[in-house]
Design a protein around this motif. Sequence first.
Motif, short mmCIF file in Angstrom:
data_model
loop_
_atom_site.label_atom_id
_atom_site.label_comp_id
_atom_site.label_asym_id
_atom_site.label_seq_id
_atom_site.Cartn_x
_atom_site.Cartn_y
_atom_site.Cartn_z
N ARG A 1 0.82 -1.20 0.00
CA ARG A 1 0.00 0.00 0.00
C ARG A 1 0.87 1.27 0.00
O ARG A 1 0.57 2.24 -0.66
N HIS A 2 1.93 1.26 0.77
CA HIS A 2 2.74 2.48 0.90
C HIS A 2 3.89 2.53 -0.11
O HIS A 2 4.65 3.48 -0.10
N LYS A 3 4.00 1.50 -0.91
CA LYS A 3 5.07 1.41 -1.92
C LYS A 3 6.44 1.61 -1.25
O LYS A 3 7.29 2.36 -1.72
N THR A 4 6.61 0.95 -0.14
CA THR A 4 7.86 1.07 0.62
C THR A 4 8.73 -0.15 0.37
O THR A 4 8.22 -1.27 0.26
N THR A 5 10.04 0.07 0.28
CA THR A 5 10.96 -1.05 0.12
C THR A 5 11.09 -1.77 1.46
O THR A 5 11.41 -1.14 2.46
N PHE A 6 10.84 -3.05 1.48
CA PHE A 6 10.97 -3.84 2.71
C PHE A 6 12.10 -4.83 2.53
O PHE A 6 12.15 -5.53 1.53
N ILE A 7 13.03 -4.86 3.50
CA ILE A 7 14.06 -5.90 3.45
C ILE A 7 13.96 -6.68 4.75
O ILE A 7 14.00 -6.10 5.85
N LEU A 8 13.84 -7.95 4.58
CA LEU A 8 13.54 -8.82 5.71
C LEU A 8 14.70 -9.79 5.90
O LEU A 8 15.15 -10.41 4.93
N ALA A 9 15.22 -9.87 7.14
CA ALA A 9 16.24 -10.90 7.39
C ALA A 9 15.56 -12.01 8.17
O ALA A 9 14.94 -11.73 9.21
N THR A 10 15.63 -13.20 7.72
CA THR A 10 14.92 -14.28 8.41
C THR A 10 15.54 -15.63 8.09
O THR A 10 16.25 -15.77 7.10
N HIS A 11 15.32 -16.63 8.98
CA HIS A 11 15.65 -17.95 8.50
C HIS A 11 14.38 -18.79 8.39
O HIS A 11 14.44 -19.99 8.30
N SER A 12 13.23 -18.11 8.44
CA SER A 12 11.97 -18.83 8.29
C SER A 12 11.52 -18.82 6.82
O SER A 12 11.35 -17.75 6.23
N GLU A 13 11.38 -20.02 6.30
CA GLU A 13 10.92 -20.17 4.90
C GLU A 13 9.56 -19.52 4.73
O GLU A 13 9.29 -18.86 3.74
#
Lengths: 229, 853
Positions: free
Chosen positions: A190-202
Amino acid sequence: MIELESLTKTYTLGRQRIVAVSDVSLRIRPGEFTAIMGKSGCGKTTLLSLMGGLDRPDSGHIRVNGQDITQLADQELTRYRRDQVGIIFQFFNLIPILTVAENVALPYSLQGKSSADIWERVQALLRDVDLLERREHYPHEISGGEMQRVAIARALINRPRLVLADEPTGNLDSRTGHQVMEIMAELSDRHKTTFILATHSEEAASYAGRRLLMRDGSIRSVEESQEGT
Amino acid sequence: MLRLWRWFSFRHLRSYKGRALLCLLGVALGVAVFIGIKTAASSAMSSFQATVTSLAGTAELQVIGQGTGFPEGLYATVVSADGVRAATPVLEFNVLAAPPLDEPLLMLGIDVFSDQEFRQYQFIESEQTSGAILSFLTEPGAVALTEKFAERHGLNLNDQLEIFAGSKRLTFTLRTLLKLKGPARALEGNVALVDIATAQEAFDRIGRLDRIDLLLEEKTSTKMVVEDLRKLLPADVRVEEPNQRLGRIQEMVDAYRLNLLALSLIALFVGIFLIFNAVAFAVSKRRFEIAMLRVLGTQRWQILGLFLGEALIVGLLGAILGVGLGLVMAKLALKAMAQTISELYLLVRAETLTLSPLVILLGTGPALGVALLGGLVPSLEASRTLPKEALYRGTLERRLHMNIGKVSLVGGVVLALGYLCSQQPPVDGLPIFGFVAAFLILAGFSFLAPASVLLVNRVLAPVLARTFKLEGQMASRYLGRSLNRSAVAIASLMTALAMLISISILILSFRQTVVVWTEQIIAADIYISPAGRITGQRGGLPSKLVDSLPQLPGVTAVERLTETPIRIGEVVALLDATDLVVKEKFGRIMYRRGSSRDIMRRCREQGQVSISEVLSNRLGLGEGDTIEIPTPKGVESLVIAGVFYDYRTEGGMVIMDQSTYRRYWPEDRRYTSVALYLDSNADPEEVRAQIRRNLDQSQEVFITSNRELRREILRIFDQTFSITYALQIIAIVVAIFGIVNTLILLVRERERDIGVLKAVGATNRQVQRMTVLEAGLMGFISFVLGTVNGILLSLLLIFVINKQSFGWTIQFSIPPGMLGKTLILVLVCSVLAGIAPARAAVSKKVSEVMRLE
């Protein structure tokens, strides 16, 4: 556009030198939802810290919309964090002495703006994360999932171009984790924001449009997904 | 257990040296004051004792006169009394060796023949001194000095020694040197011996004696001899055993000492907080370690022992440091103590400290108690913490929050007990309950500190948020949340401030009272007194000078004063005989009741007396009662016409008219000082110069103006209290360090919050401002609580403790200037205290803090 160019970061632990990020180069398009995956200690959090301006690399460059943040002075870097970046942590990291609404308004308040100016936006964001009713509660009075939703609202209050989320579901049960990811994906869209996610969950990574796999400080593979946002 | 201490406690103490040192200083301060005062007092006492016993020699009884002594005719009466085997007459003078020597000397006029059985003087034999002993008897101006005194001033045999005796400047020739043995040890060797006839002549005391020392026949009852002699002697001449003097002085020193001891207890009180803080810090810092120890099977009592042990180590080291500091302090306080004794009893010159193992034990014992008390709560918390709980911070905070009600209730009960104690009468003339009440007030306020911090913080929160925006809001919220740390630091600074404020109110109220009093009673324009005016000096002004004063141009009236120490029962007071007709017209005495003119007239016309408030309290006598005054003519019962305020002596005063005095003391022709009232257009400097011109070469007097005398009184007043100020400042500095300590601890506990703030865009300056604001807030709240506490304590000091120990009326006033200055001092200090923790707060990189995840 976020561009990483030959980024390297090492730490010294006692007498041991640890390479956390090694010669990483990468481009992330505006509005993209990217997941960085990998085992503990692979360098995900360090990479996020560098992109968020929380730490400085030993070498290499990070350009955010053309501005090289590795060249910024401390004060400019603080301003960059405040105005352009939103951060979501695994342990939520809400300030315990502030209410839910105050926590969301915190980045704004740090600019010296009064809460009256931002009240409408705080309300809107709390409505987005379905926590408007809880706005006067303190962090210890709400659940883990709710805390993470407050953290998401806080990350978005300044209309940042970039939101970094470090294991946002790591401390939540799978149902709550799923809800949190839904909200993040929806808001990113909705906000057209860049999201970068660090995770080890598939499962968490499955919400991302692009998935990067990190090992020993380097990006080993990139996987584009049509299902992701 | 030993291994636990070695592995954990010692290593931690080593890593946190600064913090441990701070606690150590707090405890050391309390111990130092205690040991310092006790040692100074006992050293002054033993010096006094040495002087009394060495001067008494083998005497079993002493016949002692007061004021100008008694007629030497009594010697024959005493010698022939039943049971008296031997007697020797003595004249005793406190004189001042003229500059550049400028030291007090005890000049003894003795009869060398009869004295031999009493005292063993050892003369230094040398060729030069052969025949000296003989010349000592025959030559009128001959004097013997101790080798120590002569060496110190480079005096050789046949050198001249100039002294002031009253207003006379006398010259003696040094003929013999005495070894520092026997009676020559009195006053650390500041003793001069002259032949009794020489003394009588030189000091205008022909035909009079001060003392007769007696040896009794074997198998004679001392008591019976005393009773027989009392029948034979005039009422103002006492018969007593030499050591009876010691008992009285002990009582006086006790009262003086008690005030300073109370100060040392307050310093120890601050120490409790410091140790509490240090142990709480250790517990917080080592949560994980406690948890692991518990997981690995360490018993609760072992955890308790571990932390209590650390507190004890700090207490013990503090006590050791305190003993050292205490001895330095004792050395400094000794002079003041000796001076107090000298003022009322006998010239004492105390130089050496007498160390008592008991005093050291008594001083270090409470230090360990303080360490245990301060360490107990956080250690108990540590031992009760579940292994799982210990992994999270904030457990202690939640517990304390829940117990605020209980803690406040305890505070209320303790304060109520304090009030009850303040209403109790003195015990043996000492305000024991008053001091207990002071302690309970401090303790009560400390228990109320958490609730008060919340309350004041709540009131201040909107102001802070408006003035300092987010930083102000967060500083106030953090303070409220970390009560278990902040309340302790605040309570400790509050205690130090309460002490500063209460004692300042006492001193400034007292000073203001004295200022008003001096303005009213020092009404004459010029005062004249003998130049050799030292403690116990009994010389008068030259009569020719006194007689010439009324004729001086510009002089309207002359008020002559004769001052003499008297004993009323067990109380030593000063008797002031004055020209009340002049005083009535020109001067003033501040009476607590009745018209001053009327009272003075009754004293003049009906031979009544006025007594000071202190004496009135001590004797339990008031207006209209009769007071029994021993005079050479017998014990006289005189009616008390009025009770007046006086702040000159601790012992009290009696004022009578010169005519009354001359009636009962016909032999005393002295005037010990004179007050001159001048015409309004007379030049005081001119009158002063004229008086100087009228003096002989051999006479020396002090001529003081009205203003100089007032200034001198206030100078002495300020000097008396200087030691208290120094102690308070040290206590405040220690308490301020407590704030630094607490803030560093709080910053460490909030490391993650600070990291988040920085991550979401807080600048270093904002984080620093938050920490400094919190420090300032802690200082401000401490000030508010300290002021309320201090005012209550000052009421107790003025109306209970002072009334019971001295009996002075002090007009209570709160000087706003002092409170303002204290507030500025506290704010500046606490903001400065916030700087180091503020730096620490931003010293870590955000990523380092966040990496904890």
